[in-house]
Design an enzyme around this catalytic site. Sequence first.
Site: not given
Length: 332
Positions: A143, A178, A228, A242, A250, A290, A299, A301
Amino acid sequence: MNDRGVTRPPCKATGAAMALRIAFQMDPMETLNIAGDSSFALMLSAQARGHALWHYSAPDLTWEGGRLYTYGTPVTARREQGNHFAPGEPVLLDLGRDLDVVMMRQDPPFDLSYITATHLLERIQGETLVVNDPVSVRNAPEKLFVLDYAGFMPPTMITRSLGAARKFLAEHGEIVLKPLHGNGGKAIFKIGCDGANLASLIGVFNTAYVEPHMLQAFLPSVAQGDKRIVLVDGVVAGAVNRIPGEGEIRSNLAVGGRAAKTGLTTREEEICAALGPELKRRGLVFVGIDVIGGEWLTEINVTSPTGIVAIDRFNGTDTAAMIWDAVEARLA
């Protein structure tokens, strides 16, 4: 570390065309849900190529006399949940001399333990390839690294200040709060325009975390999914959408989101084109980004990305093979 009387593995491979010696630094094998676990998919793919596999946990690392060691367990993986691996007798591994590749795949959170492991693995650079590159992983928390691409992000604030959070809420109406180093969809809260629980949540977060927190404008398009996208050495390998469960914001599969087949929008292709060369330059071979609503990057990752099993199931691709191709190319 004195290794007298301890079985040692044979010599390293001398080229990428030979069988490689690969150690997975990851969580206990017993905990894996092999139906969707990306690390397990990588193990099966490596094994199919004739590579030898070991498993160890990050806390097992030992540095002594300029060398980095661990006791690694040889493993044979098989696609049979509950009986999905056969362990051998642990052997002492010099991670620099005895291995060709270390796959750093332990799950977040990205905490001091994680950071320490990257510092230790940095010591074997030049001897053994670590994927993803430990220096780059340490310098690219999900992040925070994404802030380098703020032009693709939704309105975002990083703060511990209640006053700043109130100002941000007033500007954007509905927001999401978050943890900066959270994972798996944990501790993510939507705050309405009345801000009724903002003060209490900032208070809880300030007590629970020493670092600041992330606030973002709420994106209603999250109801259509949080995509993703996996990049392998900077190149798009595929994507999975997702979709949140009923009444949820979420979309993480770990908290009840469902996976759906998808492609890339023009904006997402633009995002990937902007990120790809830098990911490759940094040695970030396996990355998952994401994107919400086909346009908002949230994000990047790099610690232990997931999603390749679902992507391959929908697209008939073999992302694990792409990753090993990239690893072998780097070794060559």
